[in-house]
Design a protein around this motif. Structure first.
Motif, PDB file in Angstrom:
ATOM      1  N   CYS A 182      -2.743   6.049   1.566  1.00  0.00           N
ATOM      2  CA  CYS A 182      -3.870   5.446   0.856  1.00  0.00           C
ATOM      3  C   CYS A 182      -4.987   4.992   1.810  1.00  0.00           C
ATOM      4  O   CYS A 182      -4.756   4.118   2.654  1.00  0.00           O
ATOM      5  CB  CYS A 182      -3.375   4.253   0.043  1.00  0.00           C
ATOM      6  SG  CYS A 182      -4.690   3.367  -0.820  1.00  0.00           S
TER       7      CYS A 182
ATOM      8  N   ARG B 130       0.835  -1.210   0.000  1.00  0.00           N
ATOM      9  CA  ARG B 130       0.000   0.000   0.000  1.00  0.00           C
ATOM     10  C   ARG B 130       0.863   1.250   0.000  1.00  0.00           C
ATOM     11  O   ARG B 130       2.033   1.212   0.357  1.00  0.00           O
ATOM     12  CB  ARG B 130      -0.935   0.016   1.209  1.00  0.00           C
ATOM     13  CG  ARG B 130      -0.250   0.021   2.565  1.00  0.00           C
ATOM     14  CD  ARG B 130      -1.256  -0.176   3.676  1.00  0.00           C
ATOM     15  NE  ARG B 130      -0.655  -0.254   5.002  1.00  0.00           N
ATOM     16  CZ  ARG B 130      -0.679   0.731   5.904  1.00  0.00           C
ATOM     17  NH1 ARG B 130      -1.271   1.900   5.621  1.00  0.00           N
ATOM     18  NH2 ARG B 130      -0.138   0.578   7.098  1.00  0.00           N
ATOM     19  N   MET B 131       0.262   2.347  -0.418  1.00  0.00           N
ATOM     20  CA  MET B 131       0.984   3.612  -0.524  1.00  0.00           C
ATOM     21  C   MET B 131       1.015   4.360   0.806  1.00  0.00           C
ATOM     22  O   MET B 131      -0.022   4.490   1.469  1.00  0.00           O
ATOM     23  CB  MET B 131       0.348   4.509  -1.588  1.00  0.00           C
ATOM     24  CG  MET B 131       0.616   4.075  -3.010  1.00  0.00           C
ATOM     25  SD  MET B 131       0.128   5.339  -4.218  1.00  0.00           S
ATOM     26  CE  MET B 131      -1.657   5.257  -4.075  1.00  0.00           C
TER      27      MET B 131
ATOM     28  N   THR C 284      -3.884  -0.689  -9.864  1.00  0.00           N
ATOM     29  CA  THR C 284      -3.887   0.197  -8.697  1.00  0.00           C
ATOM     30  C   THR C 284      -3.367  -0.532  -7.462  1.00  0.00           C
ATOM     31  O   THR C 284      -3.149  -1.748  -7.489  1.00  0.00           O
ATOM     32  CB  THR C 284      -5.311   0.718  -8.426  1.00  0.00           C
ATOM     33  OG1 THR C 284      -5.273   1.700  -7.384  1.00  0.00           O
ATOM     34  CG2 THR C 284      -6.241  -0.416  -8.017  1.00  0.00           C
ATOM     35  N   THR C 285      -3.179   0.218  -6.411  1.00  0.00           N
ATOM     36  CA  THR C 285      -2.870  -0.351  -5.100  1.00  0.00           C
ATOM     37  C   THR C 285      -3.946   0.119  -4.135  1.00  0.00           C
ATOM     38  O   THR C 285      -4.616   1.121  -4.415  1.00  0.00           O
ATOM     39  CB  THR C 285      -1.481   0.110  -4.602  1.00  0.00           C
ATOM     40  OG1 THR C 285      -1.456   1.538  -4.521  1.00  0.00           O
ATOM     41  CG2 THR C 285      -0.392  -0.365  -5.539  1.00  0.00           C
TER      42      THR C 285
ATOM     43  N   HIS D 149       0.457  11.426   0.593  1.00  0.00           N
ATOM     44  CA  HIS D 149      -0.736  10.592   0.405  1.00  0.00           C
ATOM     45  C   HIS D 149      -0.602   9.262   1.139  1.00  0.00           C
ATOM     46  O   HIS D 149       0.269   8.449   0.812  1.00  0.00           O
ATOM     47  CB  HIS D 149      -0.974  10.319  -1.083  1.00  0.00           C
ATOM     48  CG  HIS D 149      -2.164   9.436  -1.345  1.00  0.00           C
ATOM     49  ND1 HIS D 149      -3.458   9.818  -1.051  1.00  0.00           N
ATOM     50  CD2 HIS D 149      -2.247   8.180  -1.880  1.00  0.00           C
ATOM     51  CE1 HIS D 149      -4.295   8.856  -1.382  1.00  0.00           C
ATOM     52  NE2 HIS D 149      -3.586   7.850  -1.888  1.00  0.00           N
TER      53      HIS D 149
END
Length: 262
Positions: free
Chosen positions: A36, A28-29, A75-76, A34
């Motif tokens: 997520c 995950r970011m 995407t993540t 940011h």
């Protein structure tokens, strides 16, 4: 930071190899600008289901782009369980819970009517000091406001669904755009018991057309449609709920017109 959280740059173990038993791998970011939300929710869901989470964080955008290219994902976050990639948060939610995005559900309507009932009770106790017939009236009028607001939230989606069955809207498309404004406005006026000669006939008109339309579509034509009563993109089936919505409006409007006449 949890002890099982690591930066992607520090990780070398393949996710499919690491995701064994009750150990899940989560990418995950966590960029400087940011964090997520879907990744946070995925982490919470895995924790709540008893998984030990190998939490791998992206700290820089190039790391995210390289990961998506390597694993061919759009995407993540991305999650691995039992040696296989599950996908993002929605896929994880479907796997670990009874969530089905396509399943028929009455939850949106139940929640809405529960809020309307609580509001009506609060108004009755707060202003009248007791539960009276006015409580029922407020329940209906507040329900109209909430239902109207759900339609206005995404009026394009609502009108698309509404045109599937409403008889007047299928003859005159602008009526589909007018309907939620009339429902909301009439509900506001009825709640405040204002401009009844305007609010009651308006509510009676749209409710009568609506009730006839729903009855014809569901009980005569036997069509299986989704209800636009709580706005577009809902999985509430057309039938009892929408018919009840219209019958409540009709009853409220008729009672108010009788009071005027009296």
């Amino acid at each position: 930071m949890p002890k099982d959280t690591r930066d992607v740059a520090d990780v070398t173990t393949d996710p499919a190899t690491a995701a064994i038993g009750k150990t899940a791998v989560l990418y995950r970011m966590a960029l400087p600008n940011h964090l997520c939300p879907a990744g946070q929710k995925a982490r919470w869901l895995l924790d709540s289901k008893g998984f030990k989470v190998d939490d791998r964080l992206f700290r820089e955008r190039p790391e995210v782009d390289a990961f998506k290219e390597e694993y061919d994902v759009p995407t993540t976050p991305q999650v691995w369980i039992e040696g296989a990639r599950v996908g993002g948060y929605d896929a994880l939610r479907q796997k670990l819970t009874d969530y089905d995005p396509d399943a028929t559900t009455y939850k949106p309507v139940i929640y809405l009517f529960a809020v309307a009932a609580a509001t009506a009770l609060a108004l009755s106790i707060g202003f009248l000091g007791a539960i009276t017939w006015q409580t029922l009236g407020w329940f209906i009028s507040v329900s109209m406001i909430l239902l109207g607001m759900q339609k206005l939230r995404d009026i394009e989606s609502f009108t698309t669904m509404f045109l599937n069955y409403d008889l007047l809207a299928r003859k005159w498309v602008p009526y589909a755009y007018v309907y939620p404004w009339v429902e909301t406005g009439a509900g506001i006026l009825m709640t405040g018991m204002l401009l009844t000669p305007l609010a009651a006939p308006a509510a009676l008109f749209i409710a009568t057309v609506g009730a006839i339309s729903v009855f014809k579509a569901v009980y005569i034509d036997k069509r299986e449609l989704k209800c636009a009563c709580v706005g577009g993109n809902s999985n509430v089936p057309l039938g009892f709920v929408s018919l009840t919505e219209n019958l409540m409006m009709m009853g409220m409007a008729i009672v108010m017109l009788i009071q005027i006449a009296g």
